[in-house]
Scaffold this motif. Structure first.
Motif, PDB file in Angstrom:
ATOM      1  N   THR A 106       4.368  -9.124  11.121  1.00 20.89           N
ATOM      2  CA  THR A 106       3.338  -8.988  12.111  1.00 20.89           C
ATOM      3  C   THR A 106       2.069  -8.792  11.352  1.00 20.89           C
ATOM      4  OG1 THR A 106       3.521  -6.513  12.054  1.00 20.89           O
ATOM      5  CG2 THR A 106       5.024  -7.759  13.496  1.00 20.89           C
ATOM      6  N   ASP A 107       1.054  -8.709  11.976  1.00 20.78           N
ATOM      7  CA  ASP A 107      -0.397  -8.678  11.379  1.00 20.78           C
ATOM      8  C   ASP A 107      -0.408  -7.330  10.403  1.00 20.78           C
ATOM      9  OD1 ASP A 107      -1.209 -11.059  12.077  1.00 20.78           O
ATOM     10  OD2 ASP A 107      -2.429 -10.399  13.763  1.00 20.78           O
ATOM     11  N   GLU A 108       0.229  -6.314  11.259  1.00 26.25           N
ATOM     12  CA  GLU A 108       0.241  -4.941  10.743  1.00 26.25           C
ATOM     13  C   GLU A 108       0.923  -4.975   9.283  1.00 26.25           C
ATOM     14  OE1 GLU A 108       1.952  -0.486  12.031  1.00 26.25           O
ATOM     15  OE2 GLU A 108       1.292  -1.788  13.418  1.00 26.25           O
ATOM     16  N   GLU A 109       2.171  -5.570   9.466  1.00 24.14           N
ATOM     17  CA  GLU A 109       2.956  -5.604   8.118  1.00 24.14           C
ATOM     18  C   GLU A 109       2.185  -6.324   7.264  1.00 24.14           C
ATOM     19  OE1 GLU A 109       7.732  -5.502   9.872  1.00 24.14           O
ATOM     20  OE2 GLU A 109       6.345  -7.440  10.171  1.00 24.14           O
ATOM     21  N   LYS A 157       0.801  -1.173  -0.108  1.00 20.34           N
ATOM     22  CA  LYS A 157      -0.130  -0.098  -0.118  1.00 20.34           C
ATOM     23  C   LYS A 157       0.850   1.309  -0.042  1.00 20.34           C
ATOM     24  CE  LYS A 157      -3.865  -2.212   2.144  1.00 20.34           C
ATOM     25  NZ  LYS A 157      -4.568  -2.475   3.236  1.00 20.34           N
ATOM     26  N   ASN A 158       2.057   1.160   0.364  1.00 16.37           N
ATOM     27  CA  ASN A 158       2.899   2.469   0.443  1.00 16.37           C
ATOM     28  C   ASN A 158       3.777   2.706  -0.778  1.00 16.37           C
ATOM     29  OD1 ASN A 158       5.108   0.594   0.504  1.00 16.37           O
ATOM     30  ND2 ASN A 158       5.730   0.890   2.667  1.00 16.37           N
ATOM     31  N   ARG A 212       3.542 -14.803   6.316  1.00 19.81           N
ATOM     32  CA  ARG A 212       2.904 -14.771   7.612  1.00 19.81           C
ATOM     33  C   ARG A 212       3.704 -15.121   8.820  1.00 19.81           C
ATOM     34  NH1 ARG A 212      -1.130 -16.089   3.823  1.00 19.81           N
ATOM     35  NH2 ARG A 212      -2.627 -14.383   3.822  1.00 19.81           N
ATOM     36  N   SER A 243      -0.877  -6.444   6.729  1.00 17.75           N
ATOM     37  CA  SER A 243      -2.171  -5.984   6.110  1.00 17.75           C
ATOM     38  C   SER A 243      -1.670  -4.601   4.818  1.00 17.75           C
ATOM     39  CB  SER A 243      -2.594  -4.996   7.297  1.00 17.75           C
ATOM     40  OG  SER A 243      -1.939  -3.804   7.747  1.00 17.75           O
ATOM     41  N   GLN A 244      -0.219  -4.408   4.998  1.00 19.53           N
ATOM     42  CA  GLN A 244       0.112  -3.536   3.997  1.00 19.53           C
ATOM     43  C   GLN A 244       0.244  -4.278   2.752  1.00 19.53           C
ATOM     44  OE1 GLN A 244       0.557  -0.066   4.477  1.00 19.53           O
ATOM     45  NE2 GLN A 244      -0.447  -0.647   6.097  1.00 19.53           N
TER      46      GLN A 244
END
Length: 68
Positions: free
Chosen positions: A40-43, A16-17, A36, A45-46
């Motif tokens: 992390t979940d945050e990473e 996304k970035n 996975r 999600s990108q």
């Protein structure tokens, strides 16, 4: 059974970035599963799972500047 029986490939997933995330696996889904395990979940999600490009190891150097 030898790991050569099940070939693995390199995949560049769009993020996304605007950068790309490199992953390795038998398929794009397998490569994401491997990511996975270490992100992390945050990473995760990108990562745009549906937008990827299969590349060869020889071509990796051409994409290093895109990695994030």
């Amino acid at each position: 059974m030898s790991s050569f029986s099940n070939p693995h490939y390199m995949y560049l997933f769009d993020m996304k970035n605007g950068k790309k995330k490199l992953a390795y696996g038998q398929s794009p889904e397998d490569a994401l599963d491997i990511l996975r395990l270490r992100l992390t979940d945050e990473e995760m999600s990108q990562i745009r799972a549906e937008k990827y490009k299969k590349i060869s190891q020889r071509k990796l150097q051409e994409h290093v500047h895109e990695l994030g």
